[in-house]
Design a protein around this motif. Structure first.
Motif, PDB file in Angstrom:
ATOM      1  N   LYS A 320       0.828  -1.197   0.000  1.00 26.86           N
ATOM      2  CA  LYS A 320       0.000   0.000   0.000  1.00 26.86           C
ATOM      3  C   LYS A 320       0.870   1.258   0.000  1.00 26.86           C
ATOM      4  CE  LYS A 320      -3.821   2.219   2.472  1.00 26.86           C
ATOM      5  NZ  LYS A 320      -4.746   2.122   3.634  1.00 26.86           N
ATOM      6  N   GLY A 321       0.591   2.143  -0.953  1.00 31.16           N
ATOM      7  CA  GLY A 321       1.304   3.407  -1.045  1.00 31.16           C
ATOM      8  C   GLY A 321       2.605   3.343  -1.806  1.00 31.16           C
ATOM      9  N   ILE A 322       2.946   2.209  -2.384  1.00 29.60           N
ATOM     10  CA  ILE A 322       4.210   2.109  -3.102  1.00 29.60           C
ATOM     11  C   ILE A 322       4.149   2.957  -4.365  1.00 29.60           C
ATOM     12  CG2 ILE A 322       3.560   0.039  -4.425  1.00 29.60           C
ATOM     13  CD1 ILE A 322       6.493  -0.906  -4.059  1.00 29.60           C
ATOM     14  N   MET A 351       9.912 -20.306   4.351  1.00 32.04           N
ATOM     15  CA  MET A 351       8.669 -19.551   4.193  1.00 32.04           C
ATOM     16  C   MET A 351       7.495 -20.508   4.014  1.00 32.04           C
ATOM     17  SD  MET A 351       7.689 -16.579   1.437  1.00 32.04           S
ATOM     18  CE  MET A 351       7.539 -17.722   0.057  1.00 32.04           C
ATOM     19  N   CYS A 352       6.527 -20.390   4.899  1.00 34.14           N
ATOM     20  CA  CYS A 352       5.307 -21.191   4.779  1.00 34.14           C
ATOM     21  C   CYS A 352       4.377 -20.584   3.734  1.00 34.14           C
ATOM     22  CB  CYS A 352       4.611 -21.266   6.138  1.00 34.14           C
ATOM     23  SG  CYS A 352       2.999 -22.064   6.113  1.00 34.14           S
ATOM     24  N   ARG A 353       4.155 -19.284   3.834  1.00 32.56           N
ATOM     25  CA  ARG A 353       3.277 -18.584   2.889  1.00 32.56           C
ATOM     26  C   ARG A 353       3.634 -17.108   2.861  1.00 32.56           C
ATOM     27  NH1 ARG A 353      -1.988 -19.621   1.253  1.00 32.56           N
ATOM     28  NH2 ARG A 353      -1.406 -21.802   1.502  1.00 32.56           N
ATOM     29  N   LEU A 354       3.517 -16.503   1.680  1.00 34.31           N
ATOM     30  CA  LEU A 354       3.711 -15.065   1.527  1.00 34.31           C
ATOM     31  C   LEU A 354       2.445 -14.462   0.935  1.00 34.31           C
ATOM     32  CD1 LEU A 354       5.248 -12.392   1.379  1.00 34.31           C
ATOM     33  CD2 LEU A 354       6.270 -13.162  -0.773  1.00 34.31           C
ATOM     34  N   PHE A 355       1.822 -13.573   1.697  1.00 35.11           N
ATOM     35  CA  PHE A 355       0.662 -12.826   1.210  1.00 35.11           C
ATOM     36  C   PHE A 355       1.142 -11.446   0.774  1.00 35.11           C
ATOM     37  CE2 PHE A 355      -1.171 -15.712   4.443  1.00 35.11           C
ATOM     38  CZ  PHE A 355      -2.105 -16.378   3.657  1.00 35.11           C
ATOM     39  N   ILE A 356       1.023 -11.131  -0.503  1.00 35.36           N
ATOM     40  CA  ILE A 356       1.313  -9.786  -0.997  1.00 35.36           C
ATOM     41  C   ILE A 356      -0.024  -9.056  -1.066  1.00 35.36           C
ATOM     42  CG2 ILE A 356       2.252  -8.405  -2.892  1.00 35.36           C
ATOM     43  CD1 ILE A 356       4.068 -10.714  -3.599  1.00 35.36           C
ATOM     44  N   VAL A 357      -0.224  -8.129  -0.129  1.00 33.38           N
ATOM     45  CA  VAL A 357      -1.522  -7.459   0.006  1.00 33.38           C
ATOM     46  C   VAL A 357      -1.447  -6.017  -0.491  1.00 33.38           C
ATOM     47  CG1 VAL A 357      -2.106  -8.938   1.968  1.00 33.38           C
ATOM     48  CG2 VAL A 357      -1.089  -6.699   2.387  1.00 33.38           C
ATOM     49  N   ASN A 358      -2.629  -5.481  -0.778  1.00 35.14           N
ATOM     50  CA  ASN A 358      -2.744  -4.106  -1.305  1.00 35.14           C
ATOM     51  C   ASN A 358      -1.885  -3.924  -2.554  1.00 35.14           C
ATOM     52  OD1 ASN A 358      -4.526  -3.030   0.724  1.00 35.14           O
ATOM     53  ND2 ASN A 358      -2.796  -2.996   2.146  1.00 35.14           N
ATOM     54  N   ALA A 359      -1.832  -4.974  -3.377  1.00 39.29           N
ATOM     55  CA  ALA A 359      -1.029  -4.912  -4.605  1.00 39.29           C
ATOM     56  C   ALA A 359      -1.730  -4.025  -5.632  1.00 39.29           C
ATOM     57  CB  ALA A 359      -0.826  -6.307  -5.169  1.00 39.29           C
ATOM     58  N   PRO A 360      -1.052  -2.997  -6.134  1.00 35.29           N
ATOM     59  CA  PRO A 360      -1.661  -2.142  -7.148  1.00 35.29           C
ATOM     60  C   PRO A 360      -1.801  -2.878  -8.478  1.00 35.29           C
ATOM     61  CG  PRO A 360       0.628  -1.537  -6.821  1.00 35.29           C
ATOM     62  CD  PRO A 360       0.311  -2.568  -5.785  1.00 35.29           C
ATOM     63  N   THR A 361      -2.594  -2.326  -9.358  1.00 36.10           N
ATOM     64  CA  THR A 361      -2.851  -2.971 -10.652  1.00 36.10           C
ATOM     65  C   THR A 361      -1.567  -3.162 -11.449  1.00 36.10           C
ATOM     66  OG1 THR A 361      -5.020  -1.907 -10.688  1.00 36.10           O
ATOM     67  CG2 THR A 361      -4.231  -2.842 -12.752  1.00 36.10           C
ATOM     68  N   LEU A 362      -0.688  -2.180 -11.414  1.00 31.02           N
ATOM     69  CA  LEU A 362       0.536  -2.250 -12.202  1.00 31.02           C
ATOM     70  C   LEU A 362       1.541  -3.259 -11.655  1.00 31.02           C
ATOM     71  CD1 LEU A 362       1.150   1.537 -12.984  1.00 31.02           C
ATOM     72  CD2 LEU A 362       0.415  -0.250 -14.577  1.00 31.02           C
ATOM     73  N   PHE A 363       1.273  -3.780 -10.450  1.00 29.16           N
ATOM     74  CA  PHE A 363       2.219  -4.725  -9.865  1.00 29.16           C
ATOM     75  C   PHE A 363       2.329  -5.996 -10.697  1.00 29.16           C
ATOM     76  CE2 PHE A 363       3.114  -8.343  -7.012  1.00 29.16           C
ATOM     77  CZ  PHE A 363       4.393  -7.985  -6.609  1.00 29.16           C
ATOM     78  N   SER A 364       1.257  -6.345 -11.396  1.00 28.61           N
ATOM     79  CA  SER A 364       1.276  -7.570 -12.206  1.00 28.61           C
ATOM     80  C   SER A 364       2.377  -7.527 -13.258  1.00 28.61           C
ATOM     81  CB  SER A 364      -0.083  -7.786 -12.873  1.00 28.61           C
ATOM     82  OG  SER A 364      -0.427  -6.661 -13.671  1.00 28.61           O
ATOM     83  N   ALA A 365       2.642  -6.327 -13.797  1.00 25.86           N
ATOM     84  CA  ALA A 365       3.715  -6.200 -14.790  1.00 25.86           C
ATOM     85  C   ALA A 365       5.077  -6.405 -14.142  1.00 25.86           C
ATOM     86  CB  ALA A 365       3.649  -4.826 -15.454  1.00 25.86           C
ATOM     87  N   ALA A 366       5.278  -5.810 -12.960  1.00 29.37           N
ATOM     88  CA  ALA A 366       6.547  -5.992 -12.251  1.00 29.37           C
ATOM     89  C   ALA A 366       6.711  -7.442 -11.786  1.00 29.37           C
ATOM     90  CB  ALA A 366       6.614  -5.044 -11.063  1.00 29.37           C
TER      91      ALA A 366
END
Length: 433
Positions: A320-322, A351-366
């Motif tokens: 969030k806010g990146i 690592m058991c699990r990683l939740f990437i939360v509040n991912a912006p729409t453009l994050f999919s490209a990165a």
């Protein structure tokens, strides 16, 4: 008629169980390939089979006749012939009018083969644990200050390892520990983390490929030696406050399995400050210190509570806010890749699990770029979520372990994300001496 059918069904069921037991013996990992002249053969130590057949005296007597005490190894083909002869002896029916020298019905039960397979499997596990513990014993790698105290509980023993590792993993663990003992001459293995469990995580991280696990493990040891890693937990970080300000992170309670929960607010990170004031190497060293402190202190503490070995974390990465520019900034991406590389190469399966939360729409490209640097197994543990993440996250992290700012019920005094570095890891300080 009905009794005959029932008897036939019972015989079929016994035959099926015996076939499965025979296959377990045939494919036992204790058989070892060796050359006999120009012909390869599969052999097993006679002592191991001797212990397995001791349950029934008649079987033991026949075994000693077929394989005398001076014979150190037993050929698999010969042992399978022995099994067939014992089965024939069991099924031999005495004549209706017994004679003086008539063969008597054997006292060996029909389930002897199943019992033999079970005994052999238990003995294999015990033997593998003994050999693994000889190589992976922490006492060989650490000083007197880290030795176990007489009345101190120790998690991660052979009994627990047998429960969590499959038969194949135990076999691979035996091979890996033997190879390390035979070939690796490095000054350090993995300090006080050197044990059978650590090697098992390296095996699982390479999908039980012994050679890849060996290369990964020895590379980790060399990295630790070259980077001045040993003693990192005793290092007093002079810029801890600045590092946390540039990259906010906190260890906050545990998930439903008792694993520590790590919350990282990458969206609030100031990568320009990291590059200009702290430096990527210094920031990475501070991050590595926290990873090692987790292995050395947090996992044992959680294991004490859970009554089992805890070796994984559940991570929440908040974007969030990146700034959009940060997602495509080459220097920021290189820093994140360094963190990923350190974790993958030196802390596999942590690592058991990683939740990437509040991912912006453009994050999919990165993400399409970042995912290429991740191990395929690691990628399956990552879940990318938007702002509506609470339902998924709470499947693993209970509300009482989740800060109120993320929809949980926890409200720590001063704020869940407000943490003194010493609460991340208590490093030595003048007032402690």
């Amino acid at each position: 008629m009905g009794a005959c059918l029932a008897s036939r069904e019972e015989d079929d069921e016994v035959a099926s169980v015996e076939k499965a037991a025979f296959e377990n013996i045939h494919y036992s990992p204790s058989w070892r390939r060796e050359m006999s002249g120009s012909r390869p053969r599969m052999v097993m130590p006679r002592s191991l089979l001797l212990c397995a057949v001791q349950r029934h005296p008649d079987v033991l007597d026949s075994f000693n006749l077929c394989f005398p005490a001076g014979q150190l190894k037993v050929n698999r083909e010969d042992f399978e012939v022995f099994i067939s002869s014992m089965n024939q002896k069991i099924r031999r029916t005495p004549p209706k009018k017994p004679r003086k020298k008539a063969p008597m019905r054997s006292s060996i039960p029909k389930t002897w083969l199943v019992e033999l397979a079970e005994s052999l499997e238990e003995l294999e596990k015990e033997q593998i644990m003994i050999e693994a513990e000889e190589v992976c014993s922490p006492k060989e790698a650490v000083g007197d200050s880290h030795k176990q105290k007489p009345n101190e509980k120790r998690w991660g023993g052979a009994q627990e390892l047998v429960q969590i590792a499959s038969r194949k993993e135990l076999q691979m663990l035996q091979t890996l520990t033997a190879q390390l003992k035979r070939e690796y001459k490095g000054p350090h293995f993995r300090g006080d983390q050197l044990n059978s469990f650590t090697l098992l995580w390296f095996l699982r991280g390479t999908k039980c490929n012994v050679q890849e696990a060996y290369v990964l493990y020895t590379s980790c040891c060399k990295w630790q030696q070259q980077s001045g890693f040993f003693g990192i937990c005793d290092w007093v970080c002079p810029y801890a406050q600045a590092a946390l300000k540039c990259y906010p992170m906190v260890f906050h309670k545990t998930d439903i399995h008792g694993n520590p929960v790590i919350i990282e607010q990458a969206g609030q990170s100031d990568f320009a400050q990291i590059l200009n004031n702290v430096g990527t190497e210094a920031q990475l060293r501070f991050y590595t210190q926290q990873l090692e402190a987790t292995c050395k202190f947090r996992f044992p503490a959680c294991s004490e509570v859970q009554q089992r070995t805890v070796h994984q974390t559940t991570n929440i990465l908040d974007l969030k806010g990146i700034p959009v520019g940060t997602l495509f900034d080459s220097k920021a991406r290189k820093f994140l890749q360094s963190i990923i590389q350190v974790c993958d190469m030196n802390y596999p399966e942590q690592m058991c699990r990683l939740f990437i939360v509040n991912a912006p729409t453009l994050f999919s490209a990165a993400w399409r770029v970042i995912r290429n640097f991740l191990d395929p197994v690691t990628r399956t543990k990552i879940q990318i979520l938007g702002s509506d993440f609470l339902k998924e996250v709470t499947k693993l992290v209970p509300l009482e372990s989740l800060p109120a700012m993320y929809g949980g019920s926890c409200d720590c005094p001063g704020g869940c994300m407000i943490r003194n570095p010493c609460l991340l890891y208590t490093s030595p300080s003048p007032r402690d001496s």
